[in-house]
Design a protein around this motif. Structure first.
Motif, short mmCIF file in Angstrom:
data_model
loop_
_atom_site.label_atom_id
_atom_site.label_comp_id
_atom_site.label_asym_id
_atom_site.label_seq_id
_atom_site.Cartn_x
_atom_site.Cartn_y
_atom_site.Cartn_z
N ALA A 82 33.51 44.89 48.92
CA ALA A 82 34.68 44.11 49.35
C ALA A 82 35.93 44.54 48.58
CB ALA A 82 34.41 42.63 49.13
N ARG A 83 35.75 44.90 47.33
CA ARG A 83 36.89 45.37 46.54
C ARG A 83 37.41 46.71 47.05
NH1 ARG A 83 37.00 45.57 39.89
NH2 ARG A 83 39.23 46.07 39.70
N LEU A 84 36.51 47.49 47.63
CA LEU A 84 36.89 48.81 48.15
C LEU A 84 37.66 48.71 49.46
CD1 LEU A 84 36.46 51.93 47.78
CD2 LEU A 84 34.36 51.67 49.13
N GLN A 85 37.45 47.62 50.22
CA GLN A 85 38.01 47.55 51.57
C GLN A 85 39.52 47.76 51.65
OE1 GLN A 85 39.17 44.09 53.66
NE2 GLN A 85 37.60 44.35 55.21
N ARG A 109 35.09 38.02 46.22
CA ARG A 109 36.20 38.98 46.27
C ARG A 109 37.17 38.65 47.41
NH1 ARG A 109 39.21 41.97 42.98
NH2 ARG A 109 40.52 43.30 44.26
N TYR A 110 36.62 38.34 48.59
CA TYR A 110 37.48 38.01 49.73
C TYR A 110 38.22 36.69 49.50
CZ TYR A 110 35.60 41.76 52.63
OH TYR A 110 35.27 42.99 53.15
N ARG A 162 41.43 49.52 50.07
CA ARG A 162 41.79 50.91 49.79
C ARG A 162 41.44 51.85 50.94
NH1 ARG A 162 40.24 48.47 45.04
NH2 ARG A 162 41.58 48.84 43.22
N ARG A 176 39.29 35.51 46.63
CA ARG A 176 40.41 35.78 45.73
C ARG A 176 41.58 36.41 46.47
NH1 ARG A 176 37.28 38.33 40.39
NH2 ARG A 176 36.34 36.36 39.69
N ALA A 177 41.26 37.14 47.53
CA ALA A 177 42.33 37.75 48.33
C ALA A 177 42.87 36.80 49.39
CB ALA A 177 41.82 39.03 48.99
N ALA A 190 30.45 39.57 47.84
CA ALA A 190 31.61 39.94 48.66
C ALA A 190 32.52 38.75 48.91
CB ALA A 190 31.13 40.53 49.98
N TYR A 246 30.19 42.88 46.09
CA TYR A 246 31.46 42.66 45.39
C TYR A 246 32.28 43.94 45.37
CZ TYR A 246 34.82 41.50 41.75
OH TYR A 246 35.98 41.31 41.05
N PHE A 247 31.63 45.04 45.01
CA PHE A 247 32.37 46.30 44.93
C PHE A 247 32.74 46.83 46.32
CE2 PHE A 247 30.36 46.34 40.70
CZ PHE A 247 31.48 46.60 39.93
#
Length: 260
Positions: free
Chosen positions: A228-231, A64-65, A233, A67-68, A61, A225-226
């Motif tokens: 955090a990527r979903l958050q 992913r965070y 959305r 990168r954002a 996670a 990871y997935f």
């Protein structure tokens, strides 16, 4: 550990992280009853095994965070300032005082059950008056210190406690989640290192179940990871409801277990 136990640990870690990562919870606190009741981890080994899960699962996670651009925030630094010294104290207490699991479950139930219900009700029926004032820097660090001690004793990262409290005090989930997960990861690394040093003293069996911790952690690494990527959305209301529902579910589960 058999391959079926390892596979079950991987699956539990994966599913837990997918659901909890978007709201800043590593999932270790939800794995605690699974390890005790389903996967057969005994006694004090549960604590370092849970910390090992956080260490392995956390980067999923966090990458992913990062990168954002959501990790480097003042809230993250405040949480780390409290949880890092707290987890060292908690690990020492766990090895030399060894509090019972029943007291922990009751504590979690008393804290999270009403907090989760309040967060759900507040989300579904927002207050008409002025929103809650965000906690002060000193209050955030003090809370993080207490959570760090509890995390060191019982092997939880603390996001399951920090998340509902901070969000309930008016901070947005998108700000709390990465800070709570970063704190959980750093706290778990410090806690696991402390347990490794304390194991050299010969004060009881404090070594983690390495294979199970790694299996659960690998599942959590992918799921986090997935998750955090979903958050991004998910709307803020949905994230608050998920966090509140998780707190209620965990509080109810531990209340039942503590009464047995």
């Amino acid at each position: 550990m058999t391959w079926s136990t390892g596979l079950a640990g991987f699956a539990f870690g994966l599913l837990t992280a997918v659901v909890t990562a978007p709201v800043g919870v590593s999932g270790a606190v939800f794995l605690l009853p699974v390890q005790l009741s389903v996967l057969g981890v005994a006694g004090p080994a549960v604590t370092p095994t849970n910390l090992l899960f956080n260490v392995v699962a956390g980067p999923g996670a966090l990458v992913r965070y990062r990168r954002a651009g959501l990790l480097h925030s003042p809230l993250t630094r405040l949480l780390l300032a409290g949880t890092l010294p707290g987890v060292v104290v908690g690990a020492v207490l766990r090895v030399f005082a060894v509090p019972g699991a029943t007291a922990f479950r009751l504590l979690v139930a008393v804290l999270l059950l009403p907090l989760g219900l309040w967060l759900v009700v507040r989300t579904l029926r927002p207050a008409r008056h002025t929103p809650a004032q965000a906690p002060s820097r000193r209050a955030v660090t003090g809370l993080a210190l207490v959570v760090g001690v509890v995390g060191g004793i019982y092997g939880i990262g603390g996001g399951s406690v920090l998340g509902p409290v901070l969000v309930g005090r008016g901070l947005p989930v998108a700000r709390v989640a990465p800070a709570a997960l970063a704190s959980t990861f750093a706290t778990s690394v410090a806690g696991a290192s402390t347990f490794a040093l304390l194991s050299l003293t010969g004060s009881g069996a404090v070594a983690p179940d390495w294979y199970l911790g790694l299996a659960c952690g690998l599942g959590g690494l992918i799921g986090g990871y997935f998750g955090a990527r979903l958050q991004p959305r998910l709307p803020e209301t949905a994230l608050r409801l998920v966090l509140g529902a998780l707190a209620v579910a965990l509080g109810a589960l531990y209340a039942v277990q503590s009464l047995r």
